[in-house]
Motif scaffolding. Structure first.
Motif, PDB file in Angstrom:
ATOM      1  N   ASN A   1      15.765  16.797 104.510  1.00 51.74           N
ATOM      2  CA  ASN A   1      14.544  16.538 105.291  1.00 51.74           C
ATOM      3  C   ASN A   1      14.345  15.064 105.619  1.00 51.74           C
ATOM      4  OD1 ASN A   1      13.929  19.214 105.318  1.00 51.74           O
ATOM      5  ND2 ASN A   1      12.451  19.105 103.644  1.00 51.74           N
ATOM      6  N   ARG A   2      15.329  14.259 105.343  1.00 54.09           N
ATOM      7  CA  ARG A   2      15.257  12.806 105.608  1.00 54.09           C
ATOM      8  C   ARG A   2      14.028  12.198 104.936  1.00 54.09           C
ATOM      9  NH1 ARG A   2      15.347  13.321 111.819  1.00 54.09           N
ATOM     10  NH2 ARG A   2      15.439  11.061 111.917  1.00 54.09           N
ATOM     11  N   GLY A   3      13.806  12.582 103.675  1.00 60.37           N
ATOM     12  CA  GLY A   3      12.635  12.090 102.944  1.00 60.37           C
ATOM     13  C   GLY A   3      12.998  10.990 101.963  1.00 60.37           C
ATOM     14  N   GLY A   4      11.988  10.495 101.247  1.00 62.13           N
ATOM     15  CA  GLY A   4      12.224   9.441 100.268  1.00 62.13           C
ATOM     16  C   GLY A   4      12.678  10.002  98.930  1.00 62.13           C
ATOM     17  N   ALA A   5      12.985   9.105  97.996  1.00 64.98           N
ATOM     18  CA  ALA A   5      13.519   9.523  96.702  1.00 64.98           C
ATOM     19  C   ALA A   5      12.462  10.243  95.860  1.00 64.98           C
ATOM     20  CB  ALA A   5      14.057   8.313  95.949  1.00 64.98           C
ATOM     21  N   VAL A   6      11.232   9.748  95.861  1.00 63.82           N
ATOM     22  CA  VAL A   6      10.189  10.375  95.049  1.00 63.82           C
ATOM     23  C   VAL A   6       9.884  11.771  95.602  1.00 63.82           C
ATOM     24  CG1 VAL A   6       7.875  10.105  94.080  1.00 63.82           C
ATOM     25  CG2 VAL A   6       9.256   8.078  94.566  1.00 63.82           C
ATOM     26  N   TYR A   7       9.849  11.873  96.921  1.00 64.20           N
ATOM     27  CA  TYR A   7       9.653  13.166  97.584  1.00 64.20           C
ATOM     28  C   TYR A   7      10.697  14.187  97.118  1.00 64.20           C
ATOM     29  CZ  TYR A   7      10.290  16.351 101.639  1.00 64.20           C
ATOM     30  OH  TYR A   7      10.463  17.436 102.452  1.00 64.20           O
ATOM     31  N   GLN A   8      11.944  13.750  97.063  1.00 65.23           N
ATOM     32  CA  GLN A   8      13.016  14.661  96.633  1.00 65.23           C
ATOM     33  C   GLN A   8      12.794  15.102  95.181  1.00 65.23           C
ATOM     34  OE1 GLN A   8      14.774  15.441  99.040  1.00 65.23           O
ATOM     35  NE2 GLN A   8      15.091  13.688 100.373  1.00 65.23           N
ATOM     36  N   GLU A   9      12.406  14.151  94.349  1.00 63.03           N
ATOM     37  CA  GLU A   9      12.247  14.459  92.922  1.00 63.03           C
ATOM     38  C   GLU A   9      11.065  15.404  92.703  1.00 63.03           C
ATOM     39  OE1 GLU A   9      14.008  12.693  90.156  1.00 63.03           O
ATOM     40  OE2 GLU A   9      15.415  12.131  91.722  1.00 63.03           O
ATOM     41  N   ILE A  10       9.955  15.148  93.417  1.00 61.21           N
ATOM     42  CA  ILE A  10       8.763  15.988  93.250  1.00 61.21           C
ATOM     43  C   ILE A  10       9.069  17.411  93.708  1.00 61.21           C
ATOM     44  CG2 ILE A  10       6.415  16.377  94.145  1.00 61.21           C
ATOM     45  CD1 ILE A  10       6.336  14.136  92.201  1.00 61.21           C
ATOM     46  N   ARG A  11       9.719  17.527  94.854  1.00 58.71           N
ATOM     47  CA  ARG A  11      10.067  18.862  95.365  1.00 58.71           C
ATOM     48  C   ARG A  11      10.965  19.596  94.381  1.00 58.71           C
ATOM     49  NH1 ARG A  11      10.970  20.517 101.104  1.00 58.71           N
ATOM     50  NH2 ARG A  11      13.180  20.245 100.688  1.00 58.71           N
ATOM     51  N   SER A  12      11.899  18.851  93.820  1.00 65.49           N
ATOM     52  CA  SER A  12      12.823  19.462  92.871  1.00 65.49           C
ATOM     53  C   SER A  12      12.087  19.913  91.600  1.00 65.49           C
ATOM     54  CB  SER A  12      13.916  18.451  92.532  1.00 65.49           C
ATOM     55  OG  SER A  12      14.721  18.936  91.526  1.00 65.49           O
ATOM     56  N   ALA A  13      11.147  19.078  91.138  1.00 63.11           N
ATOM     57  CA  ALA A  13      10.416  19.405  89.911  1.00 63.11           C
ATOM     58  C   ALA A  13       9.521  20.627  90.092  1.00 63.11           C
ATOM     59  CB  ALA A  13       9.580  18.206  89.471  1.00 63.11           C
ATOM     60  N   LEU A  14       9.020  20.838  91.320  1.00 64.10           N
ATOM     61  CA  LEU A  14       8.097  21.947  91.552  1.00 64.10           C
ATOM     62  C   LEU A  14       8.809  23.254  91.888  1.00 64.10           C
ATOM     63  CD1 LEU A  14       5.391  20.110  93.708  1.00 64.10           C
ATOM     64  CD2 LEU A  14       5.258  20.713  91.293  1.00 64.10           C
ATOM     65  N   TYR A  15      10.102  23.182  92.087  1.00 67.27           N
ATOM     66  CA  TYR A  15      10.826  24.336  92.620  1.00 67.27           C
ATOM     67  C   TYR A  15      10.734  25.572  91.727  1.00 67.27           C
ATOM     68  CZ  TYR A  15      14.464  27.048  94.895  1.00 67.27           C
ATOM     69  OH  TYR A  15      15.141  28.029  95.557  1.00 67.27           O
ATOM     70  N   ASP A  16      10.705  25.378  90.401  1.00 68.75           N
ATOM     71  CA  ASP A  16      10.729  26.519  89.494  1.00 68.75           C
ATOM     72  C   ASP A  16       9.380  27.232  89.352  1.00 68.75           C
ATOM     73  OD1 ASP A  16      13.408  26.245  89.004  1.00 68.75           O
ATOM     74  OD2 ASP A  16      13.123  24.884  87.316  1.00 68.75           O
ATOM     75  N   LEU A  17       8.330  26.686  89.949  1.00 63.19           N
ATOM     76  CA  LEU A  17       7.021  27.342  89.865  1.00 63.19           C
ATOM     77  C   LEU A  17       7.014  28.613  90.717  1.00 63.19           C
ATOM     78  CD1 LEU A  17       4.601  24.297  90.259  1.00 63.19           C
ATOM     79  CD2 LEU A  17       5.024  25.596  88.175  1.00 63.19           C
ATOM     80  N   ASP A  18       6.285  29.636  90.239  1.00 68.38           N
ATOM     81  CA  ASP A  18       6.190  30.867  91.030  1.00 68.38           C
ATOM     82  C   ASP A  18       5.372  30.621  92.297  1.00 68.38           C
ATOM     83  OD1 ASP A  18       7.683  32.222  89.208  1.00 68.38           O
ATOM     84  OD2 ASP A  18       5.948  32.796  87.991  1.00 68.38           O
TER      85      ASP A  18
END
Lengths: 415, 338
Positions: A347-364
């Motif tokens: 998505n051509r995003g920043g590093a924190v954006y990538q990390e936050i998205r990754s951290a939230l991925y496992d939520l239902d």
């Protein structure tokens, strides 16, 4: 007891770099290596004066470049000395080879990173890409927001990094200009309390000394690198508990929560600073001084009926996955404001954006995540910018995301 | 007075004959260097000479990958790896830390030798600025350049220390250009002594002269401050000769005058035998051909190349201010060579 301690605290006007230098003096560092680059340099300017005035007893070595600067403290740390080092932007890049092996040799040096844009073009305003270059190589990374937090976190950095369960270098990052050069009131505790909080650095059986003739960093190739990387990762994981212990103990010893001048500011969380998150439908995420315009804009927008909140990340490594899930899991939209970029990333995003998205991925039930790249090269993220970000976030409460990442405030781009 | 005492102490520790050398080894079995490796011999000398109260720092290079493969480290004294360009800074950091820790009573006060070694790239090329910076401080540290005239663990590449015309994988003779390495080798010790007033002792050595080498390491450590030693180490793999001739080639490098042996002690140049006899005119230098023809790396040399090489070496002794050392000539002042 808290009252008596407050009485002997000193209130001093100083900027972020001076606060770090004073914390290093409180920590009684043994070896400091310096090489100039804006905007971190004033840490070393201050240290030099503290040594000259006899307030700090340390060897002050001027290196020939950042490579030498970081190489020297790494070796000083391996023989058992407590060390301070630091850099900014391209200087941090120049030292990168030595910086990487500082972590793999498990030398708990503390480095202050005055965040600065990477060249070219020559710019000395804040950008977080410099510090983020070490996000994958085993440095603990913490972003501070005020001079008080810079002082307190530096003491905590020594305690966490030098803990035998951790033994890892710590990068204390602060926004160039906005924090490195902005003067604020800092409460300096009495030195005895710092001693009580911070045990002496003891490398134990890993100390390089003729009495303990070990070979450090022998060549291993495929025989052991997997195991070493795994141990490194486990040490980073153990740092989580050590950080929590350190913050708790800080509160006990100094009578106030780290980073605040108040006795105790709730809610307490070493890793993140939540602000009006409880009922928020849109939560802004950022690191460092961007929290200031965020807080102002949120208060203002709340009066207009926008339920907005903020989550400021303090520790970036280890990444506070659980806390991010806890505070962002029940919201509708998360707007991550990156003071960095990751060109060509998803998505051509920043590093924190990538990390936050990754951290939230496992939520239902996942919130939507929007990325905003702003304030690069020292440009201000204004209150108006934040208001606009909150509005964009609000628009996406019920509509699907068509544009995941915005550049906030680029000339000629109506975002 | 203190200077005098220190000098006396330095000479008291001199090893008079090779039989007086300490029997203990601190660089021992377990290394995987090539047969005939003279750099391994240098490591053995430095450990033997320095003794057990020593911290050795080794930069990346063939002496890192060959000596300290995990499970088989050959170092009995503590040893730490530093990055290719990091030896100067690593020595500085170690020495500074020991000084601070001892002063503040955090460790016992005692003399501990800090020795960093680095190869061509780690000292003469990328690491030069760090070595230079270390030489400007007054910490006790010794930096040793082990010079095998190439990057020897990456398949023999050209460095700034490779001699004129030698074949390496970066300087291969071809159909059109016979000589790819046209640069002349750097003179590192003169560069160090001319540029750093802090330094009180520097020397060149060669493992073919063990007693000379052992004593030079001793003197460097005893005189103290930042000190520097440059050792020319014949390398069978890089120079392309049978390993049994390592010693012979070391001797030839000195006898042909290509590698003068000298010391810089408190502002003065002192020549060591056999260079002393050469400089004083008692011995004639052997033709460089004898040194060149024994090595495969010069096999493409024509008569013309050998003559050029000889001319350049002759110039070192005939035209230089300090023979074989300083590549300058003053026109107006005659400097007394004591």
């Amino acid at each position: 007891m808290t009252e008596t301690r407050k009485l002997i605290e000193k209130e001093v006007l100083m900027n972020g770099t001076q606060a770090v230098a004073h914390a290093a003096m409180y920590a009684d560092v043994d070896v400091v290596t310096a090489y100039p680059i804006r905007p971190y340099t004033e840490v070393m300017d201050t240290i030099s004066k503290l040594i000259a005035d006899g307030e700090l007893d340390a060897e002050f070595v001027i290196a020939e470049g950042e490579h030498g600067q970081f190489e020297a403290v790494k070796h000083a740390s391996l023989v058992g000395a407590r060390t301070l080092v630091g850099s900014s932007g391209t200087g941090w890049m120049y030292g990168m080879e030595a910086i990487v092996v500082t972590a793999t040799d498990r030398a708990p040096v503390v480095a202050i990173i005055g965040n600065r844009a990477l060249d070219d073009p020559g710019a000395y305003g804040v950008e977080h890409n410099d510090a983020l270059m070490v996000r994958d190589v085993g440095w603990l990374l913490v972003w501070v927001d005020t001079a008080q937090e810079a002082f307190d976190t530096t003491l905590i950095a020594y305690r966490v990094g030098e803990d035998p369960r951790v033994l890892l270098p710590v990068g204390v990052s602060m926004d160039g200009g906005f924090l490195t050069h902005a003067e604020q009131i800092v409460r300096l505790p009495p030195k005895e309390l710092a001693k009580e909080f911070l045990p002496p650095y003891n490398r134990g059986k890993y100390m390089v000394h003729p009495d303990n003739p070990i070979s450090v960093a022998p060549q291993v190739n495929e025989d052991w690198v997997m195991e070493l990387r795994r141990q490194h990762d486990e040490a980073m994981e153990r740092a989580r508990n050590v950080i929590v212990e350190a913050y708790d103990n800080f509160k006990k010893v100094f009578g106030r929560y780290p980073g605040t001048t108040k006795e105790i500011e709730l809610p307490e969380n070493p890793f993140v600073e939540p602000f009006m998150t409880d009922d928020a439908e849109v939560i802004l995420v950022g690191m460092g001084t961007v929290s200031k315009p965020m807080k102002v804009a949120i208060k203002k927008m709340r009066q207009e009926g926008y339920k907005a909140g903020m989550l400021r990340l303090r520790w970036f490594r280890p990444f506070p996955t659980q806390d991010v899930m806890k505070y962002l899991g029940n919201t509708r939209v998360v707007c991550v404001v990156d003071r960095d970029y990751s060109i060509g990333s998803p998505n051509r995003g920043g590093a924190v954006y990538q990390e936050i998205r990754s951290a939230l991925y496992d939520l239902d039930q996942r919130p939507k995540v929007l990325g905003f790249i702003g304030g690069l090269g020292g440009r201000e993220v204004t209150i108006q910018d934040v208001e606009k970000i909150i509005k964009i976030g609000y628009e996406h409460r019920d509509t699907p995301i068509t544009k995941p990442v915005y550049w906030a405030g680029v000339r000629g781009d109506p975002w | 007075m203190v200077e005098k005492e220190r000098e006396e102490r330095a000479y008291k520790t001199i090893i008079k004959t090779i039989k007086d050398a300490p029997l203990e080894e601190f660089y021992t079995s377990g290394h995987r260097t090539c047969q005939g490796c003279e750099s391994a011999l240098l490591m053995r000398f430095l450990a033997k000479s320095a003794g057990p109260r020593t911290i050795v720092i080794g930069a990346t290079g063939c002496m890192y990958v060959a000596n300290t493969t995990y499970y088989t480290t050959s170092w009995v004294v503590p040893w730490v790896h530093t990055q290719l360009g990091g030896s100067g800074a690593a020595a500085l950091g170690t020495a500074a830390a020991l000084k601070a820790l001892m002063r503040k009573g955090k460790i016992k006060q005692e003399p501990i030798n800090v020795i960093a070694f680095c190869g061509d790239l780690g000292c003469a090329d990328m690491g030069l600025s760090g070595v230079s910076n270390a030489m400007t401080y007054d910490y006790n540290l010794l930096i040793i350049l082990y010079d095998n005239e190439s990057s020897a663990n990456t398949d023999i590449q050209e460095t700034s220390m490779t001699p004129y015309g030698a074949q390496t994988t970066f300087s291969r003779p071809g159909k059109v250009r016979r000589i790819m390495k046209r640069r002349w080798k750097k003179s590192v010790v003169p560069m160090i002594i001319a540029g750093h007033r802090t330094i009180k002792y520097a020397a060149t050595m060669n493992p073919a002269y063990p007693l000379d080498g052992l004593n030079k390491i001793r003197k460097a450590l005893e005189i103290g401050g930042p000190t520097f030693i440059h050792s020319l180490d014949p390398c069978p793999k890089g120079w392309d000769y049978d390993p049994q001739f390592s010693h012979e080639l070391g001797v030839l490098a000195v006898e042909t005058g290509i590698w003068p042996l000298y010391e810089y002690i408190e502002g003065k140049i002192v020549y060591d035998e056999p260079t002393k006899s050469i400089v004083e005119g008692r011995t004639k230098r052997k033709p460089v051909r004898e040194f060149l023809e024994k090595q495969g790396r010069f096999s493409h040399f024509t008569e013309e190349d050998v003559e050029y090489f000889q001319r350049m070496v002759d110039e070192m002794y005939e035209d230089w201010e300090i023979p074989g050392v300083m590549p300058i000539k003053s026109l107006n002042v005659k400097i007394d060579d004591n």
